[in-house]
Structures are given as C-alpha cells and as structure tokens.
Design an enzyme around this catalytic site. Structure first.
Site: not given
Length: 388
Positions: A134-135, A179, A12
């Site tokens: 992003i996690d 998440g 992603g």
C-alpha cells in the site's frame, strides 16, 4: 514430469493481495507443467514448517471470492529469516517437488525472494517476485498493486470528512495516514480537493522535515479564512534532525513504537492556538476496505500474479514483475521483469516535483500521476452554503 508451484505472502496485506493470488492460481491451473499449486499457509515461516495447501483443488466459485476478500486468504507473516533458514528452504523445496517459488510482497519480501534465489539458482528451482504494497515504496517500478486501493480510500475519506467539516466549520481535523517513511498514501488524499475550499487544506509528508511553527501558522491562516480546516499527515513525520515529532512509547530489539501523530498535532493546535481540534486515524481500515477497492488496482494485481507464473514457466528466475507507466491520459502501462537485486530493501520515496515548495501540499504533477490509479472519480457533493 510435472512439478509443483509455491506461492508465499509476506508483510502487511492489501485490498488486492488476494486478487494477485487469484491470478497465480488460475494461471497455474492452465499449465501442463504444474501439478500442485501450493499456498504457504502463514507466510514465510510456513515454508520452514512445510505448512502447504494445494490451492488448485479449490472450486472456481470459491476462487472468485478471492477478488472480494480483504487481507490474505493464505496468511502472511513478518518472520525474520536467517541465513540457515534459506538453506533449509532449498531442501524443503526439493523434498516437496517444488520447482517454482513465487513471493508476493514489498521490499522486505523481495529481499527474502532474492536470497532464496541465490541459494536455489544452481538448482532446478525458479523464484519470481510479485509486487505488493500500500505504501508504493518498491523501487524501479511506477507503482505496486495495493497502492491504488489505499489511495482511493484516503481520498474518499478525506472528501467525506471535508464535507462534514465544511458543514460545521468550527474546528481543525487532522487525519493520520499510513506510510512511515514514504508519503504516497498521504499525498493521495489531495485527490479529494476539487476547489480551493475543499479538503485537504494542508498535506504534510515524511519526505520533508516537519516545522512545528510553520504548521501552526498554516493552520491559523486557513482557520481564519474558512472556519474549519482538514489536515492530512503521515504517521512518519520527522523534524529537521530526522527525529519523530512524537516520542517513542515502547521499544523492542527490532522495533520502536510511537504515539499517534494526529493526536499529537491536534493537541498542539488546542494548546498553542486555542482552537478546537480532533484527530482521526483510519489505520488498518485504509488497507482492508473492499468498499474502496480500485478496479484498476484489482485488474493489475491479477495481471502481475498471472505474469509471475508465466515468467517462472518460461525459465525466468531472480526477477520481479514490474509495472511501468506509458501514459497518464489515457492511462496505460506495461510490465517487465525487474532484477530482484534492484528492489531488495530499496525504498522509493515521493520525488521532489510531487511536493509543493512550502512542503505543505502536493503539486498538480502528482495529481495527474495518481488520478488514474484509483479507477473512479471522487463523488461530487453539493453545499448550498457556497451558493449564497
């Protein structure tokens, strides 16, 4: 003889993935050892299709647009790579005079990078990983580029929704953050909280089993005190048995798709407590928002892109550029080369000291850790009701 470099994006996108790409291209163009700077157009699968574009030919004014472009300008994929594909990649690299291969992505992409390294380590081919997620769930390192911007988005969004709910305190609002297994983004919503009355009032993370009855007690208590409550939850909440709190709605051979946790909990509040409730799920907005791109995040993304090129040129292979924190205040960090074997599919979750005892919020330690990464403070709002 000059050789070529290949940059591949996997998984992603983030708000700063293209910033790392900018760092790679601009650094590679400086080297007299590199001829073409290929981008794999379409992720890992593009390697097998030899779908390469020489990015070094892009004018500088266009390259600068990468710093304000969301997603990934060269495309990504979640292509399932088999062992036979790795052998094919080795031959493709040779055929295209590619000596340096950079993979920019998260845990899964680092797994691919490590397996490419194993296949190519006896050849004159060097593989280096660039962290992205992003996690924030890549092992070993302090944080990964992409997280700071996602944290900025959820914190600002929570603050804005909180101001709205404070103005008309008649319901419970439940925000669902991305998440599934790690609660780093969900936890970052807590940066919005400046006073006891501010949102988020409750934060639920996948690192702790979710207890429905405790949740309802927490919500009811706060609703009676404040009239309006903002709750931020992870999309991956599970019960004490490790089962998702929402049932699966669709299954494939590779994945299970679940319903929205926020909608489920909002319905639960309405049914069990008789309180008006609504759900909010920003979803992809949270990882594509350039309006909330963190300056710190962008600069670190550029830096790890550049250092990945430098590492490959220096003969390093089978490593990932890692970010390590030196201090919180003033914030400073340093980079190092992490063995790729230590980050291949290894998932980093929120540590216990970042979660409060009841499991419904974060600790000050997390706030101190996360605050420097957003690069700017959450705006101050005024509320005349609080002056009465």
């Amino acid at each position: 003889m000059k050789r070529n470099l290949l940059i591949v994006h996997g998984g992603g996108p983030t708000a700063v993935l293209n910033a790392s790409l900018y760092g790679v291209i601009t650094e590679a163009k400086k080297s007299d050892q590199i001829d073409k700077v290929y981008g794999a157009i379409g992720g890992t699968e593009a390697i097998l299709n030899e779908n390469f574009l020489d990015l070094a030919e892009t004018p500088e004014e266009e390259l600068k647009l990468l710093l304000q472009t969301p997603g990934t300008a060269i495309g990504s994929s979640r292509f399932a790579v088999e062992q036979i594909h790795y052998e094919q990649m080795k031959d493709i690299f040779k055929r295209n005079n590619i000596k340096y291969v950079l993979f920019n992505g998260g845990n899964g992409t680092m797994d691919t990078c490590g397996k490419v390294y194993e296949v190519c380590k006896k050849e004159d081919i060097y593989t280096v990983g660039i962290p992205k997620t992003i996690d924030n769930d890549i092992a070993i390192i302090d944080h990964a580029p992409g997280y700071g911007s996602a944290a900025t988005f959820i914190a600002n969004t929570t603050a804005e929704i909180g101001s709205d709910v404070k103005a008309l305190p008649i319901h419970v609002t439940i925000i669902e953050a991305m998440g599934r297994n790690a609660g780093w983004i969900t936890a970052a919503s807590a940066l919005a909280k400046k006073t006891k009355q501010d949102a988020p009032h409750l934060v639920y993370l996948p690192e702790r089993p979710f207890d429905e009855e405790e949740f309802l007690v927490d919500v009811k208590k706060l609703y009676d005190q404040l009239g309006g409550v903002v709750v931020v939850v992870s999309e991956g909440l599970k019960d004490k048995n490790g089962v998702s709190i929402v049932p699966p709605i669709f299954k494939t051979d590779r994945a299970v798709y679940y319903g929205d946790v926020s909608a489920h909990l909002a319905n639960l509040v309405i049914k069990k407590l008789g309180i008006k409730a609504r759900s909010e799920k920003p979803g992809l907005i949270g990882r594509t928002s350039m309006a909330h791109q963190s300056e710190v995040d962008r600069q670190e993304a550029i830096q790890v892109g550049r250092e990945a090129v430098q590492a490959a040129l220096a003969g390093h292979s089978g490593v990932m550029v890692g970010i390590h924190r030196i201090s919180n205040d003033p914030y400073s960090m340093e980079t190092s080369f992490v063995p790729i074997s230590e980050v291949m599919l290894h998932e980093k979750k929120l540590p216990s000291h970042f979660i409060n005892e009841r499991g419904n919020h974060v600790t000050q330690s997390f706030i101190d850790w996360c605050s420097p990464l957003i690069g700017k403070s959450i705006p101050d709002f005024i509320n005349f009701k609080e002056k009465i």
